[in-house]
Scaffold this motif. Structure first.
Motif, PDB file in Angstrom:
ATOM      1  N   ILE A  50       0.867  -1.181   0.000  1.00  0.00           N
ATOM      2  CA  ILE A  50       0.000   0.000   0.000  1.00  0.00           C
ATOM      3  C   ILE A  50       0.901   1.227   0.000  1.00  0.00           C
ATOM      4  O   ILE A  50       1.674   1.443   0.937  1.00  0.00           O
ATOM      5  CB  ILE A  50      -0.940   0.004   1.216  1.00  0.00           C
ATOM      6  CG1 ILE A  50      -1.787  -1.274   1.212  1.00  0.00           C
ATOM      7  CG2 ILE A  50      -1.829   1.239   1.205  1.00  0.00           C
ATOM      8  CD1 ILE A  50      -2.677  -1.456   2.407  1.00  0.00           C
ATOM      9  N   ALA A  97      -2.173   6.364  -0.665  1.00  0.00           N
ATOM     10  CA  ALA A  97      -3.293   5.489  -1.024  1.00  0.00           C
ATOM     11  C   ALA A  97      -4.284   5.468   0.139  1.00  0.00           C
ATOM     12  O   ALA A  97      -3.915   5.730   1.279  1.00  0.00           O
ATOM     13  CB  ALA A  97      -2.790   4.091  -1.302  1.00  0.00           C
ATOM     14  N   HIS A  98      -5.543   5.163  -0.175  1.00  0.00           N
ATOM     15  CA  HIS A  98      -6.546   5.027   0.880  1.00  0.00           C
ATOM     16  C   HIS A  98      -6.879   3.547   1.031  1.00  0.00           C
ATOM     17  O   HIS A  98      -7.115   2.859   0.047  1.00  0.00           O
ATOM     18  CB  HIS A  98      -7.816   5.807   0.525  1.00  0.00           C
ATOM     19  CG  HIS A  98      -9.006   5.413   1.354  1.00  0.00           C
ATOM     20  ND1 HIS A  98      -9.238   5.926   2.599  1.00  0.00           N
ATOM     21  CD2 HIS A  98     -10.000   4.521   1.122  1.00  0.00           C
ATOM     22  CE1 HIS A  98     -10.342   5.381   3.086  1.00  0.00           C
ATOM     23  NE2 HIS A  98     -10.822   4.517   2.220  1.00  0.00           N
ATOM     24  N   PHE A  99      -6.904   3.076   2.259  1.00  0.00           N
ATOM     25  CA  PHE A  99      -7.325   1.700   2.499  1.00  0.00           C
ATOM     26  C   PHE A  99      -8.112   1.632   3.790  1.00  0.00           C
ATOM     27  O   PHE A  99      -7.678   2.154   4.808  1.00  0.00           O
ATOM     28  CB  PHE A  99      -6.120   0.756   2.582  1.00  0.00           C
ATOM     29  CG  PHE A  99      -6.506  -0.629   3.017  1.00  0.00           C
ATOM     30  CD1 PHE A  99      -7.346  -1.408   2.239  1.00  0.00           C
ATOM     31  CD2 PHE A  99      -6.069  -1.149   4.227  1.00  0.00           C
ATOM     32  CE1 PHE A  99      -7.741  -2.665   2.652  1.00  0.00           C
ATOM     33  CE2 PHE A  99      -6.448  -2.414   4.644  1.00  0.00           C
ATOM     34  CZ  PHE A  99      -7.285  -3.170   3.854  1.00  0.00           C
ATOM     35  N   ARG A 100      -9.272   1.015   3.714  1.00  0.00           N
ATOM     36  CA  ARG A 100     -10.015   0.718   4.934  1.00  0.00           C
ATOM     37  C   ARG A 100     -10.533  -0.699   4.829  1.00  0.00           C
ATOM     38  O   ARG A 100     -11.237  -1.046   3.885  1.00  0.00           O
ATOM     39  CB  ARG A 100     -11.174   1.682   5.148  1.00  0.00           C
ATOM     40  CG  ARG A 100     -11.827   1.409   6.488  1.00  0.00           C
ATOM     41  CD  ARG A 100     -12.936   2.332   6.828  1.00  0.00           C
ATOM     42  NE  ARG A 100     -13.540   1.876   8.078  1.00  0.00           N
ATOM     43  CZ  ARG A 100     -14.720   2.241   8.502  1.00  0.00           C
ATOM     44  NH1 ARG A 100     -15.440   3.084   7.815  1.00  0.00           N
ATOM     45  NH2 ARG A 100     -15.199   1.764   9.633  1.00  0.00           N
ATOM     46  N   GLY A 101     -10.180  -1.505   5.813  1.00  0.00           N
ATOM     47  CA  GLY A 101     -10.605  -2.900   5.792  1.00  0.00           C
ATOM     48  C   GLY A 101      -9.573  -3.740   6.503  1.00  0.00           C
ATOM     49  O   GLY A 101      -8.771  -3.226   7.280  1.00  0.00           O
TER      50      GLY A 101
END
Lengths: 166, 227
Positions: A118, A122-126
């Motif tokens: 990542i 960057a955007h990450f949710r989870g």
């Protein structure tokens, strides 16, 4: 020797260039879904795929690379060999090889893959699960987040459902 | 032990505290304890409240944990930018979808420094809820006056190894709030117990909390409960 426009456009005339058949194959093996295309349903295939449009449903490219381009928006469960995200993905991802979320890319969903990268920006949710084998994980995939429902299975391999020009 | 050996060891510790040549890399004393406390259980689950995926490779690849990434800095910024900071405590009540007692370890980093009292209490309550018995929580608290900062920044904490972190600052919509005192920190996370507390030269307090193991139900206790 093939004489179609694809082949001709890649003939450079140098001695180190691969034979035209190989280059033709390389061009044909990466399918591109343009940004004016909206797909609702299930997407299966045996070629690498780049999505710049919208896909809503389920994507299976178990032996190939899926790239979500900067204009691409995917709301789907994704089962691939490798995934590169520059656009947006909303849904759970299972990749047998790797997942890359690049700068500007966005993923909302759970990832199961042995390798995950990542980038900053960057955007990450989870959640990320790098422990289990992807095959096992695909069978026990968690229910999708954000209301993503599996699409009805109506297509054969390499077909797409109802492309709609915007 | 000879006095010279003692001084040599002291110098060595000080050198280690000074970190490496990279000014962004700092030693951490609590991270190693946190990792050790996670144990060797299969399918360990972590909750990372830092910005998306900075440490996925370390925790997912090397340690072999499943990681939930819940970047709270974005939520704080959104509430600040929309002038809805007063709604942050209520928002935090519903923020975490995880089931109770399902997380083995929580990495808060320094997120509590950016919350005022009410929001910090709600967040601590939620984290205590999702943490498993025997689970551990790592949090950093600044001891420096936040007014000394020129412009507000968050810090991306990147694990270099078990003993070093890289602090990478990035813009924040809100400055750090007033530093919490030791007893405030302790009360905030009750009933978690502080197992390690390190004050670093970087004006950072690294605190490791542990949730008590589930109390075994003895026959006498069961009888008393029924009665």
């Amino acid at each position: 020797m093939p004489t179609g426009p694809d082949v001709q456009s890649h003939q450079g005339g140098t001695s180190t260039a691969p034979p035209p058949e190989t280059r033709h194959q390389r061009v044909r093996d990466n399918v591109h879904i343009g940004k004016s295309v909206i797909i609702k349903g299930e997407l299966n295939g045996s070629e690498d795929l780049t999505i710049e449009g919208h896909v809503d449903g389920k994507i299976e490219l178990k032996d190939h690379v899926l790239t979500i381009g900067s204009n691409g928006k995917v709301k789907a469960q994704v089962f691939v060999k490798a995934l590169i995200v520059i656009g947006e993905v909303n849904g759970n991802i299972t990749a047998s090889d790797r997942v890359e979320i690049r700068d500007g890319g966005s993923v909302d969903g759970d990832i199961v893959s042995p390798r995950v990268a990542i980038a900053e920006g960057a955007h990450f949710r989870g959640s990320v699960d790098m422990q289990r084998k992807a095959g096992q994980a695909a069978q026990a995939a968690p229910p999708p987040r954000s209301g993503v429902q599996p699409a009805p299975q109506a297509q054969t391999a390499a077909q797409v459902a109802q492309p709609v020009a915007r | 032990m000879a006095l010279s050996d003692l001084f040599a060891r002291l110098r060595k510790d000080q050198d280690a505290d000074a970190g490496t040549a990279d000014p962004l890399v700092h030693p951490t004393k609590a991270l190693g304890r946190f990792l050790a406390a996670l144990g060797t259980r299969q399918q360990r689950v972590l909750l990372d409240l830092g910005p998306g995926g900075s440490n996925i490779t370390f925790f997912g690849g090397e340690i072999g944990c499943k990681i939930f990434v819940e970047d709270l800095s974005k939520d704080i910024d959104r509430h600040v930018n929309q002038a809805k900071v007063e709604r942050l405590p209520t928002f935090l009540d519903r923020r975490f979808q995880q089931e109770s007692e399902t997380i083995d370890g929580i990495l808060c980093w320094d997120i509590f420094d950016y919350l005022e009292r009410g929001a910090a209490e709600r967040l601590a309550l939620q984290l205590t809820r999702v943490l498993r018995p025997n689970g551990v929580l790592l949090a950093f608290f600044s001891t420096a006056d936040p007014r000394s900062a020129m412009r507000p920044t968050y810090t991306r904490h990147i694990v270099i190894d078990r003993a070093h972190l890289e602090y990478r600052p990035y813009a924040a919509a809100r400055a750090k709030q007033r530093p919490l005192l030791n007893r405030d920190i302790q009360r905030l996370f009750e009933p978690l117990r502080i197992t390690d507390n390190f004050l670093l030269k970087t004006n950072l307090r690294e605190v490791l909390f542990r949730k008590a193991a589930a109390a075994a139900v003895t026959p006498s206790a069961a009888v008393a409960a029924e009665g």
